[in-house]
Enzyme design. Structure first.
Site, PDB file in Angstrom:
ATOM      1  N   ASN A  76     -30.621 -10.872 -72.378  1.00 16.59           N
ATOM      2  CA  ASN A  76     -31.508 -10.375 -71.331  1.00 16.59           C
ATOM      3  C   ASN A  76     -31.586  -8.848 -71.315  1.00 16.59           C
ATOM      4  O   ASN A  76     -32.567  -8.261 -71.753  1.00 16.59           O
ATOM      5  CB  ASN A  76     -31.061 -10.902 -69.966  1.00 16.59           C
ATOM      6  CG  ASN A  76     -32.186 -10.919 -68.958  1.00 16.59           C
ATOM      7  OD1 ASN A  76     -33.101 -10.109 -69.011  1.00 16.59           O
ATOM      8  ND2 ASN A  76     -32.132 -11.828 -68.016  1.00 16.59           N
ATOM      9  N   ASP A  77     -30.557  -8.207 -70.823  1.00 12.79           N
ATOM     10  CA  ASP A  77     -30.593  -6.755 -70.621  1.00 12.79           C
ATOM     11  C   ASP A  77     -30.800  -5.993 -71.929  1.00 12.79           C
ATOM     12  O   ASP A  77     -31.446  -4.942 -71.938  1.00 12.79           O
ATOM     13  CB  ASP A  77     -29.307  -6.272 -69.950  1.00 12.79           C
ATOM     14  CG  ASP A  77     -29.121  -6.915 -68.577  1.00 12.79           C
ATOM     15  OD1 ASP A  77     -30.131  -7.114 -67.887  1.00 12.79           O
ATOM     16  OD2 ASP A  77     -27.968  -7.230 -68.223  1.00 12.79           O
ATOM     17  N   ILE A  78     -30.280  -6.521 -73.036  1.00 11.42           N
ATOM     18  CA  ILE A  78     -30.360  -5.794 -74.313  1.00 11.42           C
ATOM     19  C   ILE A  78     -31.740  -5.897 -74.953  1.00 11.42           C
ATOM     20  O   ILE A  78     -31.990  -5.286 -75.988  1.00 11.42           O
ATOM     21  CB  ILE A  78     -29.302  -6.307 -75.309  1.00 11.42           C
ATOM     22  CG1 ILE A  78     -29.521  -7.796 -75.611  1.00 11.42           C
ATOM     23  CG2 ILE A  78     -27.909  -6.045 -74.783  1.00 11.42           C
ATOM     24  CD1 ILE A  78     -28.653  -8.314 -76.737  1.00 11.42           C
TER      25      ILE A  78
ATOM     26  N   ALA B 102     -26.903  -7.426 -65.451  1.00 14.10           N
ATOM     27  CA  ALA B 102     -27.052  -6.125 -64.788  1.00 14.10           C
ATOM     28  C   ALA B 102     -27.868  -6.226 -63.506  1.00 14.10           C
ATOM     29  O   ALA B 102     -28.023  -5.243 -62.794  1.00 14.10           O
ATOM     30  CB  ALA B 102     -27.718  -5.130 -65.736  1.00 14.10           C
TER      31      ALA B 102
END
Length: 458
Positions: free
Chosen positions: A384-386, A425
C-alpha cells in the site's frame, strides 16, 4: 583455564563478525546463521568453564526455561510474525541486561567506583527502557493494542521530562556514592516508564524502524555490561549488535526519507483520510479474477509488487505458481522489492525465497523504477504505502518525499486488496483511483489461485 576461555571468546567474536558479513548476502546467509549460532554456543560453553561458577543448578534451570520459550517461538511463529518475534527477542535480551545490572548494583553498588557506577546506571536505563519499548512494539505489531499513534497534548515534553529526570537521579546517585537502593529502584521504574512513553505515540508503520533502534539500545546495554563485568566478548557482541541496529535504522529512515526525530516524535500513522470510492467524484474500477485474467493474454512484461498483504495471506507459493504459468506463456516476470516492504527489511526476500522464487528475479527499487513505463501489467499484492503516488505528487501528505515504487507509470495496474482501507501509515492511496488501476478485492491467496486457474483455462 583462563587462557583457554579467552581463546574461545576470540573465536566466538570472530564467528559473530563473520555472521554479520555472511548474512549481508543471500547466497551466504545460511552460513551466517550457522556462524552466529556456533559463536553463541562457544560463548556459553566458555562462560560455563569459569572457576567462579560453583553450582550449575540455577544456570540449568535458566537454560531449560529459555529453551522452553525460545523453541516454540522459532518453530511455531509464522514468517509474517518475524518482526513480532524480533521485538520479543529484544525484550528478553534487554530484560536480562537490566536484571544483571540490578543484581550487580545490589551486590556491589557501594563498592563501585564512579565510572563503574555511571556505566551500570546507563546500562540499566537502556536495558529497561528497551524492555518495555520492545513489548509495546510487539503489542502494536500483533495488534493487541491499537497500531495507530496514541497521542496526547505535550507528549514529547512529558517523555523528555521523564528521561531528563532519570538522568538527574543517576547523576545524584553517582555523586552520593551509590548507596541508595530506593533511589536506584526509582531509576528503574522511570526507565520502564520512558520505554512506554517513547513507543506509545509511534504508529504501527514505523514499528520496524523502532525495533531496529531498540536493537541498538539493547546492544549498547550489553556492551556497557561487558565493561562493568570485564567481559571482552560481551563488549564486542554488544557493540556489533548496537552498531548493526543503528546502521539498519539509518538505512530504513533513508528508504522512507524520514529522520530519527520524525520517526520517534512525529506521530505519523494517524488516520488522516478515510477511503471512499465516491469521494470527490473519484471512481474505483474492480473486476473478478476471471475477468482480469484476460488482460494477461496480450502482456509481454509483468512486474509483481509483493507487500504485507501477501505475507498475511501466506500467498507467496501461489505467486510462484502464477509466475511459472506466465513464464510458460513467454511472459517476462520480475518482482519489485521496496526496502521497507512488509514489516522488516528483507521480509519479502525471505518469503519469496521460501517459495523458491529465483533471487535474480527480485529487483531493487532503484533498478525497477525505470522499467515501469514499459511494463504491461503491474500486479500489486497487498502493498500500500510503498506504491502511493502521493509520496511524489502531494506535498501535504505525510508520505511526501518517501521513495516509492513508481507503479503508477505502468500501462496497467492490478491491485489485490481485501478492501479500500488505508495502509499501515493510515493514509489513503491515490493509486486506487487511477484510470489505469483495477482492484481485485479479496484474500490475496484466493484471488491469485483464481487468477492461475483462469489464465490456464484461457
Amino acid at each position: 583455564m583462563e587462557n583457554i576461555i579467552q581463546f574461545v571468546y576470540i573465536a566466538s567474536a570472530s564467528l559473530f563478525i563473520l555472521s554479520l558479513k555472511w548474512m549481508s548476502e543471500v547466497k551466504t546467509s545460511r552460513w551466517g546463521n550457522w556462524a552466529g549460532t556456533a559463536g553463541m554456543a562457544l560463548a556459553i560453553l566458555a562462560t560455563l568453564l569459569k572457576p567462579e561458577i560453583h553450582s550449575f543448578l540455577w544456570i540449568a534451570i535458566g537454560i531449560v526455561i529459555g529453551a522452553s520459550i525460545g523453541t516454540p517461538m522459532a518453530m511455531l511463529m509464522p514468517m509474517t510474525a518475524v518482526p513480532q518475534r524480533t521485538a520479543l527477542s529484544h525484550a528478553f535480551g534487554a530484560l536480562a541486561a537490566g536484571i544483571v545490572g540490578s543484581a550487580e548494583y545490589f551486590l556491589h553498588g557501594a563498592n563501585l567506583s564512579m565510572p563503574q557506577l555511571i556505566v551500570l546506571c546507563v546500562e540499566v536505563l537502556l536495558g529497561f527502557l528497551t524492555f518495555t519499548g520492545s513489548l509495546l512494539a510487539f503489542g502494536k505489531l500483533q495488534e493487541i493494542i491499537p497500531t495507530r499513534p496514541i497521542l496526547y497534548p505535550g507528549r514529547n515534553l512529558v517523555s523528555l521530562s521523564v528521561f531528563v529526570f532519570s538522568l538527574f537521579l543517576i547523576a545524584y546517585l553517582v555523586i552520593k556514592g551509590g548507596s541508595h537502593p530506593f533511589l536506584f529502584g526509582f531509576i528503574v521504574c522511570l526507565s520502564l516508564l520512558f520505554g512506554i512513553l517513547l513507543v506509545l505515540p509511534i504508529g504501527g508503520a514505523d514499528m520496524p524502524t523502532v525495533i531496529s533502534i531498540l536493537n541498538a539500545y539493547a546492544g549498547l546495554s550489553s556492551s556497557f555490561m561487558g565493561f562493568l563485568l570485564n567481559n571482552k566478548l560481551l563488549i564486542i557482541a554488544g557493540a556489533l549488535d548496537g552498531s548493526s541496529g543503528l546502521i539498519l535504522s539509518i538505512q530504513m529512515c533513508k528508504a522512507m526519507n524520514r529522520s530519527f526525530t520524525n520517526v520517534l516524535f512525529g506521530g505519523v500513522g494517524q488516520i488522516l483520510e478515510v477511503a471512499d470510492p465516491s469521494r470527490d467524484g473519484k471512481i474505483v474500477k474492480s473486476l473478478s479474477p476471471r475477468e482480469a485474467s484476460i488482460l494477461f493474454e496480450a502482456a509481454k512484461k509483468v512486474v509483481v509488487v509483493p507487500g504485507y498483504g501477501m505475507a498475511a495471506a501466506q500467498a507467496q507459493h501461489v505467486v510462484k505458481e502464477l509466475t511459472d504459468v506466465l513464464e510458460n506463456r513467454n511472459i517476462e516476470v520480475k518482482f519489485a522489492i521496496h526496502p521497507v516492504a512488509g514489516r522488516m527489511p528483507g521480509h519479502m526476500n525471505v518469503l519469496l525465497a521460501e517459495a523458491d522464487v529465483p533471487y535474480d528475479k527480485l529487483v531493487e527499487m532503484e533498478e525497477i523504477n525505470p522499467l515501469f513505463p514499459e511494463t504491461d501489467i503491474v500486479l500489486v499484492v497487498g502493498a500500500n504505502d510503498i506504491t502511493n503516488p502521493a509520496a511524489r505528487k502531494n506535498p501535504g501528505s505525510p508520505l511526501y518525499g518517501m521513495p516509492i515504487l513508481d507503479v503508477d507509470k505502468a500501462k496497467q495496474i492490478l491491485f489485490i486488496k481485501r478492501s479500500m482501507s488505508t495502509g499501515f501509515a493510515g493514509i489513503d492511496n491515490d493509486l486506487f483511483y487511477s484510470p489505469k488501476t483495477i482492484m481485485l478485492f479479496g484474500d490475496a491467496k484466493k484471488v491469485l489461485n483464481e487468477l492461475v486457474i483462469s489464465i490456464n483455462s484461457n
